[in-house]
Design an enzyme around this catalytic site. Structure first.
Site, PDB file in Angstrom:
ATOM      1  N   GLU A  57       0.802  -1.219   0.000  1.00 42.00           N
ATOM      2  CA  GLU A  57       0.000   0.000   0.000  1.00 42.00           C
ATOM      3  C   GLU A  57       0.839   1.275   0.000  1.00 42.00           C
ATOM      4  OE1 GLU A  57      -4.059   1.604   2.162  1.00 42.00           O
ATOM      5  OE2 GLU A  57      -3.393  -0.469   2.273  1.00 42.00           O
TER       6      GLU A  57
ATOM      7  N   THR B 270      -8.370   0.123  -2.764  1.00 45.61           N
ATOM      8  CA  THR B 270      -8.854  -0.319  -1.466  1.00 45.61           C
ATOM      9  C   THR B 270      -9.745   0.743  -0.827  1.00 45.61           C
ATOM     10  OG1 THR B 270      -8.136  -1.271   0.653  1.00 45.61           O
ATOM     11  CG2 THR B 270      -6.822   0.551  -0.237  1.00 45.61           C
TER      12      THR B 270
END
Length: 318
Positions: free
Chosen positions: A89, A149
């Site tokens: 991420e 996400t």
């Protein structure tokens, strides 16, 4: 047969953890991480040598680069175990900065490639804000695969598809949490279980839309609270599952029936919808009209930002 093995016949199982020492026993194809999971893992004594290695070797680097190197170090270890891909991420504090997100993603990929990991085995996770979706669109054109996400709404999913992202991670458990909290004492758990769970229904709607219109973006259900939510999405492209719930599925004997059916999705009467680059105002209005998605997206970014700051502090102190 146990439920985990049975589920794998219908859906690609992904491990949702940064604790690579736990992963092998469940034999997932892929793995996902986020700042919270990495922070949780790096605080364990078993990972102290890895943390020392990164901080010692790269002590002179800027803090944000040291963080990225730690994330990539975890990712490369995970890829020694899983045969597929790992999701890493981008710092959530960049969620509203397209250019900074693109730059950080490029660096993560460069660090992986320096370790001999081809970019095809990495998904760059980005929050599904308007700015994040635009960053993903640019990265995909460069051959960098993305995983969008903190996805809670149908408009986010449609915009991601229009941007050509590789994969989305719609959250089941956090949607369930919001509706349960909103209902308070009137919440009927049995009436909202399985396919009637609001988080399950959200992912099902997205998956059916994608399959109906032949959209190639993969759908990976995420953020589960119980195995019932997982089994109600059997047939989804991928499901990313915590080690605790993987253990429950592995310990439960029985078969799993496919729930999401491609044939019925293709023949469903569904209207086309788009949120392309020129549709920013319409996207923002649609997201604003979804109170749950607006609240959970903001909350998720705040939580990931807080854990990113804690990870910074940990590396500074190491």
């Amino acid at each position: 047969m146990n439920q985990l093995d049975a589920l794998k016949r219908h859906t690609t199982v992904v491990a949702d953890t940064g604790d690579f020492l736990q992963i092998a026993q469940y034999q997932p194809r892929d793995a996902t991480t986020n700042p919270s999971l990495i922070l949780r893992s790096v605080l364990k004594p078993s990972y102290a040598p890895l943390l020392r290695e990164v901080t010692t070797q790269h002590a002179r680097r800027a803090l944000d680069e040291r963080v990225d190197r730690l994330l990539v170090r975890f990712g490369t270890e995970i890829l020694r175990i899983v045969p597929g891909r790992v999701s890493t991420e981008v710092d959530a504090r960049l969620s509203f900065d397209t250019e900074a997100t693109v730059a950080r993603a490029r660096r993560l990929i460069a660090l992986y490639e320096a370790e001999g990991v081809p970019r095809q085995r990495v998904l760059i996770k980005i929050a599904a804000t308007w700015e994040g979706i635009r960053a993903a669109e640019q990265l995909e054109r460069e051959g960098i695969q993305t995983n969008l996400t903190l996805l809670f709404s149908f408009c986010q999913a449609v915009a991601c598809a229009d941007a050509g992202v590789t994969l989305i991670s719609p959250f089941v458990g956090r949607i369930y949490d919001w509706h349960k909290a909103r209902a308070g004492a009137s919440w009927d758990e049995a009436a909202h279980a399985g396919v009637r769970d609001p988080g399950v229904q959200s992912v099902t709607r997205i998956w059916r839309h994608y399959r109906h219109f032949g959209i190639s973006t993969e759908v990976m259900g995420a953020s589960f609270r119980n195995t019932g939510q997982i089994l109600a999405l059997a047939g989804c492209d991928l499901l990313t599952i915590s080690p605790e719930l993987l253990a429950q599925l592995a310990a439960t004997p029985g078969d799993v029936t496919r729930v999401l059916d491609e044939a019925s999705a293709r023949t469903a009467d569904l209207p086309p919808l788009h949120y392309r680059q020129s549709d920013e105002a319409a996207f923002r209005l649609a997201l604003n009209e979804d109170a749950m998605a607006t609240e959970k997206l903001a909350e998720g970014i705040r939580l990931f930002c807080a854990d990113a700051a804690r990870l910074d502090a940990l590396l500074q102190a190491a």
